[in-house]
Design a protein around this motif. Sequence first.
Motif, short mmCIF file in Angstrom:
data_model
loop_
_atom_site.label_atom_id
_atom_site.label_comp_id
_atom_site.label_asym_id
_atom_site.label_seq_id
_atom_site.Cartn_x
_atom_site.Cartn_y
_atom_site.Cartn_z
N PRO A 112 22.66 -25.34 -5.43
CA PRO A 112 23.39 -26.20 -3.78
C PRO A 112 21.57 -27.55 -3.88
O PRO A 112 22.57 -27.88 -3.14
CB PRO A 112 21.99 -25.06 -3.58
CG PRO A 112 21.17 -24.39 -5.06
CD PRO A 112 21.64 -24.23 -5.63
N ASN A 113 21.29 -28.16 -4.50
CA ASN A 113 20.56 -29.02 -4.20
C ASN A 113 21.64 -30.87 -4.87
O ASN A 113 21.38 -31.34 -4.53
CB ASN A 113 19.46 -29.36 -4.69
CG ASN A 113 19.21 -29.67 -6.50
OD1 ASN A 113 20.20 -29.05 -6.90
ND2 ASN A 113 18.68 -29.85 -6.86
N ALA A 163 19.67 -33.80 10.07
CA ALA A 163 19.38 -34.25 8.61
C ALA A 163 20.11 -33.60 7.26
O ALA A 163 20.80 -32.83 8.24
CB ALA A 163 17.23 -33.92 7.83
N ILE A 164 20.39 -34.71 5.98
CA ILE A 164 20.94 -34.19 5.06
C ILE A 164 20.87 -33.15 4.23
O ILE A 164 19.29 -32.60 4.85
CB ILE A 164 20.76 -35.15 4.21
CG1 ILE A 164 19.84 -35.61 3.78
CG2 ILE A 164 21.82 -37.11 5.47
CD1 ILE A 164 19.89 -36.78 2.90
N SER A 165 20.85 -32.14 3.77
CA SER A 165 20.43 -31.01 3.22
C SER A 165 19.29 -31.71 1.88
O SER A 165 20.38 -32.74 1.58
CB SER A 165 21.97 -30.80 2.36
OG SER A 165 22.88 -30.86 1.78
N GLY A 166 18.82 -30.73 2.23
CA GLY A 166 18.05 -30.80 1.04
C GLY A 166 16.89 -32.19 0.92
O GLY A 166 16.06 -32.73 -0.03
N ALA A 180 25.99 -24.15 -11.70
CA ALA A 180 25.44 -21.91 -12.06
C ALA A 180 25.96 -21.39 -12.41
O ALA A 180 27.73 -21.47 -11.68
CB ALA A 180 24.47 -22.65 -10.72
N ILE A 181 26.17 -20.57 -12.72
CA ILE A 181 26.69 -19.48 -13.51
C ILE A 181 26.50 -18.18 -12.29
O ILE A 181 25.56 -17.97 -11.55
CB ILE A 181 27.45 -19.19 -14.69
CG1 ILE A 181 28.54 -18.85 -15.01
CG2 ILE A 181 26.03 -18.29 -14.92
CD1 ILE A 181 28.33 -19.18 -16.85
N SER A 182 27.60 -17.37 -12.18
CA SER A 182 27.61 -16.81 -11.81
C SER A 182 27.01 -15.62 -12.07
O SER A 182 27.10 -14.61 -13.69
CB SER A 182 28.62 -15.96 -10.86
OG SER A 182 28.71 -14.52 -10.89
N MET A 183 25.76 -14.82 -11.66
CA MET A 183 24.50 -13.93 -12.47
C MET A 183 25.91 -12.53 -12.77
O MET A 183 25.88 -11.93 -13.17
CB MET A 183 23.43 -13.28 -11.83
CG MET A 183 22.94 -14.32 -11.99
SD MET A 183 22.00 -15.02 -13.57
CE MET A 183 22.50 -16.33 -14.02
N MET A 193 19.81 -19.71 -10.01
CA MET A 193 19.07 -21.51 -10.03
C MET A 193 19.66 -22.03 -11.20
O MET A 193 20.09 -22.70 -11.24
CB MET A 193 18.76 -21.62 -9.73
CG MET A 193 18.11 -21.19 -7.85
SD MET A 193 18.83 -22.81 -7.07
CE MET A 193 17.62 -24.05 -7.41
N ARG A 194 18.86 -20.97 -12.22
CA ARG A 194 18.96 -21.70 -13.16
C ARG A 194 19.19 -20.34 -14.37
O ARG A 194 19.51 -21.21 -15.59
CB ARG A 194 17.57 -22.23 -13.94
CG ARG A 194 17.33 -23.41 -13.00
CD ARG A 194 16.32 -24.10 -13.90
NE ARG A 194 16.63 -25.28 -13.38
CZ ARG A 194 16.18 -26.05 -14.61
NH1 ARG A 194 16.89 -27.06 -15.10
NH2 ARG A 194 16.54 -27.77 -12.96
#
Lengths: 1170, 587
Positions: B86-87, A952-955, B329-332, B523-524
Amino acid sequence: MNKSYLLRVMRLLILLLFVGLMHANAAINAQTITLKGKDLSLEIVLQVIRQQTGYTIFTAEHVLRDAKPVTIDVRDMPVDAFLKAILVDQPLAVTIENNTIIIKKKARQRQNLSAAMVETRLQQREVNGQVTDELGNPLEGVTVVIKGTSKGTVTDVSGHFRLQANQGDILEFRIIGFMTENITVSESTSTLHVALLPEVLSLDEVTVSVGYWTQREADVTGAISSMSAEEITASGSGTLESALVGRMPGVIVSASDHAPGAGMDIRIRGISSLNASSAPLYVIDGFPVEGDFDKGRHLESTGQSPLTSIDPNDIESISVLKDASATAIYGARGANGVVIITTKSGKEGKTDISLNTQYGVQQMINPYESQNAYEYARYLHHRYFPFAKRMVAPDQDHDHYVWWDVEQYRDAPSTDWMKEITQLGITQNHNVSATGGSRNSNFLASVGHYRHRGIVKETQFNRYTGNLKASSKPTNYLSLTLNSNFSYSENNGTVTINSLGSAAGAGILQQALRASPLKTVDDPSQTIDDDDGVRGNPLGTLRDVNMFTKNLQIRTNASVSLFPARGLEVKVMGGVRHGKRDFNFFAPSTTSWGYTANGVARIRNQNTTSWLNENTITYDRSFDDHTLNLLGGVTVQSDHNEQGEMYATNFPIQSMGYHNIGVGESFSQPYSSGSKSLLLSYLWRANYAFKNRYLFTASFRADGSSKFAANNKWGYFPSLAVAWRLSDEPFVSDLGVFQQLKLRAGWGQTGNPNISPYQSLSNYGITKQPSGTTLNTAVFPLNTPNPDLKWEKTVQSNIGLDMAILRNRLTVTLDAYLKRTKDLLIQGDIPPSTGYNVYLYNSGEIENKGIELALNGVITNKQLKWEADLNFTLNRNKVVDLGDLATQSWMQVPGVDNQSTAILQIGSPIGLWYGYQTDGLWSQSEFTWDGTRYVLAPNGQDEEGNPTYPAAISGTKPGAWKFKDLSGPEGVPDGKIDAYDKTVIGISQPKYLGGLNNRFSFKNIDASVFLEWSYGKKIYNANHRYVIEQVSAYSNVLRKDYWLPIQYALDGDGVETDVVLDEGNPNARYPGPGSSDSFQEMHDGYMEDGSFLRIRTVSLGYTFNRDVLGGLRMKQVRCYVNIANLWTFTRYSGFDPDVNAKDLNGLRPGFDLSSYPLARTFMIGLSATF
Amino acid sequence: MKTKSFWWISLFAAISSSCTNMLDEKPLSTLSPESLFNTTADIESSLNGMYRGLGENTTSPNGNWKVLYPVFGWGIMGTDELSIRPNNTSQQSRFSRYTLTAGDDQLINNWYCLYNVINRANTIIAYAEQADVSPDYLQQAIGEALFMRAFCYMDLVQFYGGVPLRLVPTENIKTALGLPRASEQEVWARIIEDLTNAEQVLPSTAAPGRATKWAAKGLLAKAYLIRGGYPVGKYAEREWFEKAAAKAYEVIEGSGISLNPTTPGSPGAFVEYGKQFMVSGKNSPESIFEIQFLEGDFGSGWGYRTISGDLSQYSGEYGSYFAANGGTAISMDFALSFDDNDIRFQWSIGPFTVSNGLRSSVALTQWMPHKHRWESRPPNSWESSMNAIVLRMADIYLIFAEAYNEANDGPSGWGAYPIDAFDAINVVRNRAQVTPLTADYLLKDSPYATEDLLYGISLASFDKSNANYDGRHVYYKGSLKERFRDAVLMERAWELCFERHRWFDLKRTNRLLEFASQAKMGMRGRLASVADPIDKSNFDGRNQTPAISGTAYPPSDIRDHHVYLPIPNIEIQLNPEISQADQNPGY
């Protein structure tokens, strides 16, 4: 004159002597002659008379020996006038008796051959009657003979006859131009009414333009298709291109868009170039116009279609030269075929005034159906509501929709934007022409106006055309012609095709499809869905945008011909063509296109000037069995193009739009550019015929083009063709089966120079470089020079067969060809460490081969005539070699984005869609819930007992497209979806296509049905990418079968229970809302079958009898109704399968994004001659 | 008859002979090499054209983005500063996620555009001599071209390792198609030679965007420093650090360039600091070399948009953040590492918009890169006048501090210079209004029991009720030299974040794998909006220690071989002197 001809003359003479002639009247019937030619020998001219009228000509070779050659250009001239014209100043005298022309030396005493009437008075009874044509007009001079006897008579002025016959005798009614009719005398026969049907013309009578010359179709050795004025006007098309659709085998005319005034692509025998244009060369009244101008099909693009500016009513004929033996006379420009367009010319006689007028209304067909307000609200809610936190994490950006009460929209008013932006279209085309002249000079003048109000609101195309043609032959050794034409058009357009996927940048149709149905047409405000970029409303955008194109084209050429000796013509032609195109665009801030920039204006001006000088010598003689036609010439053509552009944004005052571009506060650098090119050519051609049966053509052209490198300015283009007219061989003609049987074979070499100038040189471009807030001039190298740059070279072989049988009732033309293009102009990749990434060079090879078939059949009986034209095209296209610098067997089609990935692959046709194969949708059961999101569930275990997962593709999510794992780095499926899994997912070229035209006539009524079809092409419906998947938040989608998850009830803690609240739609065809947001690569989910069968034209006409019109002093009146695009049978789900939105020189056909819809047109029309 | 034919043939012959030179071409809208390189103006235009190459549009599959600088966050993302969500699997994500392959479009574009500028520089170096100009001007022009060539090769050698060393313009494809990869040392040697030649001939001052003597010296100092960290994994060759310190000191001492000052304690100090990253503050006094952009056709492009955001969310205000689909996304770890007093946090990451030179009352709700803020929306949202800063004085001070510490085996006590490494780093820290660095400060070990985040950060250090609370969160380990080395690395991150340094800094100090794989990306980065988000002790509003909201994830799946990018496939396939065997290992 050959032996068989003399024998036939003798036979006829004997018959005449026995039968006798009723009247010694020269003007028996409306037998007319059409002939155009220079320095024709009298023998040939007489042969033409014989063929066109069927008259017997009685003369002797010695009589004609002293005759002068004849130069003549007439149309439908009565035989007697014609004879006078050709015999003026000849030492000959002519006598015309019934169907017999006798030519003698003047010196001799004129003998009156009195009409001898032979009547055998046996014991018979009298039969009388009247012979008419199919419309009931009486026919005079019809021979009525009792078969097997020499008894007969001829009808009188009112078509009446009277003769004595026995019961059982067969009466044969015969007159040239009509089919012979046999009627058996029965006991009751006393008064007969005989209606004769017109005879089908044979190939002998059609002349075609072959480039620098016209030839009888029977003598043609190459593959040429032609179309006449009648067929063009009968199509009811306002533009010439659309009149050509589906008419000629091997000539593919495809639409990119159906916007008013949009041009079409014409491709002859396939695509034969990768980087240069594959458009044909157009020769309009002798003026060559290179086909890269057909880029004008997009309203925003820079080219100008040479055909869009022509009124189809002004066309006399179109010849399409297809094979290299025919096109080689156009040398370096002939590789993509040549379209020769001849406009109508003046004709001798009393001035005729013709009026053609038509009016039509258009309606949209196959509109997409968007969701209404309730469906839209429900859809958005489903997209953002987390389904008990299962589909997505709570999305605070879309709180509004997450907690939306969908039910409140159940009966909410809903705007159907497609309906709002469309209207009934109107087309009008009017043309008035006058023609007339004396024996020595004639003229034609015409004016036309075409107006097309499109089915999308605010789109309109207006064209005004004018033509003046005059020719004069003041003396025997001089003739002059003038040919002048202007066309001015105005196009109020809108952006339809647009490459931007974002809703804000999309074409108007995309915007309408994606606009929220909750907005109203009066709503100019930015509502919540403006986050997506759809500003204002589509109707407002359509109304407020001003996109206006003016296009002026003027073409004038004049020629002087001298006839210094018999058979010799020296012709000098000069001409100028000037095109001026002004594109103006203003999108105010109330429109989606102008919102961000606070008003956008663009003004683009283009000037194209081309001058031409052609100097040709032709020599045309016949000696006994030999006919020779020689052509030599020098031509020079120069093109000078200039363009400029201004662009400004940020308009504090917007009311003036582009009329005051200086109001814009931000502007781009003004831009202008120019180029000049020159083509210098020498051309030679020889046609030789032996006994009119063995035909040979050889041509040679040397072209020098400024566009190519110093080492390769000159290209040489030879051709050879032979034809054998079997039907004139006694062993075939004796069979009596073939009226025409000809075998043709040809070979030739042609070129394609269709690139912009200066590309062989080292060029430095100029731009600006900022320093702080100032801009300074900056210069940089643009390219590496190629000192060897040259033409693309096409070698083509063709074999063909022309056949006419059943008294010309069935004609067949069959061609097969093999076309190989080498030295392709390839914009090839080079190692980027050179500082350049591409290099224009000659390499690579493309092959096109195919079969073309044209059938014409005529079925008639006394009342009804049915004529059918069938054509069939099969072209197989293959990339043989991608060039020396190619590193692999395939390459990306240049300049594509993720939405339109096509490739070129060695061994495969051009136009391959390349991407992932879908395998349905992911179902919810294939996932597990990990507490925060869905993750793919294992689908098995490997040998070590570790879980394995589906590729699958990611996500990926439930309801998203599932892709097939076809391969991997090792060439086998690797459990991943990555670039290795991409494959060819569609071929965009059709396998077969063709057209079928049926014409019916019954008495005064004519009707036609024209069908076109295309089979086996694939279309990428990119619209669906946006209007099914909802790639960006808030846009509306089509009312389609999209995926929805099963909804479960929640328990008190907000956790899903097993209680099903809503069945959802888990077995959908299309993915779920927003499920494919982040994956934008090409896949076959929206690849569709583009095969279609279209009822393109249905027409019904009525021609008034002449006697009805007599009082109105009209010669001819026809009125008709016509329905265009009545119905299309297709499985394609878009507006129209004939679409080509981002074609890229044919490398990427069959891409549909926001293109202008096809309309069905109902038209009424009238054509009259006074 | 024969006579007539003769005349016609003669006429044809006459027409043809008069036509043959009609086929020669003279372009109307472009220049030919013969018409260039004659006057000073010609050379000036060519130099401008060379600089233009750094900011030029490319017609890539993604359309209109300025390809070279900075390309999709290259050199910034994929580190402990910044990553991609990540998405997001788009083009922009690939450098960040270490998923670039040898066939990637961006990779080809980056490689091509660098060589394109090198070719422009080579053209000037080869042809400027033809022009009728003064010898001094000629030297200066060639000096600028050498500077630019070295600049491009520095990018190439750091991204790709050894690369083909093209030193003459490409003119004949047949003879110039291929060139083998030179070794990394050879490329560095050429960079150093070019910059050494350039620094001698360039003027002290020049129009914005043009190379000066100080730009050449500064870049040379940096080249020495980086060279000291090569080959990757070794960070030891004292010779290079000595040279780097010397060259950096030349700039400190001789250029007269100083940091843009801030007013201590002023609530608007962070704006004073940040002004230089805005359009209105570009080419500030602190700046040494900036790539110039101007709104419209010559504006900066996609790269900045990717890292710095899209103003559409907050149109009309200072401040922008990238919240469009699938952004950054920034590093915490990194966000929390700033000293609580550090004004740079407020500007570069802090969730505040600005108006009238002060914090606006409107707080943004997320931690995002805000360093490059746009005052007003450009008509075309990605074509702003924002410059790309390549070299500025703070960087030079930090180069000196780092080189000094390495060459001297410690941050102070080297008699060669009147200032020591502490002095240099504190110039930067003082401007940022954070506690000056001293040996005591460095040698202080963490008073907290746990090390929850990178850089020795304990979450307890944010608890104001803790007796040890002093606003400091980062603690170091090892010898004083090692602690100082780490402190410079952190200082570089705080001072130069999002300016295209982090990836290179981590690579040359051999920390890339460690930091990139261990940083936690929020993430946010969503903050409680009630409290003052600058005050990290209030973070998340729930307790007195920060927590990372949403899912934290490491920025990448980085592996050993990722310290080099792959050589683009197309170069390997088309360059006859490079084969697949020459590809960087791991690709």
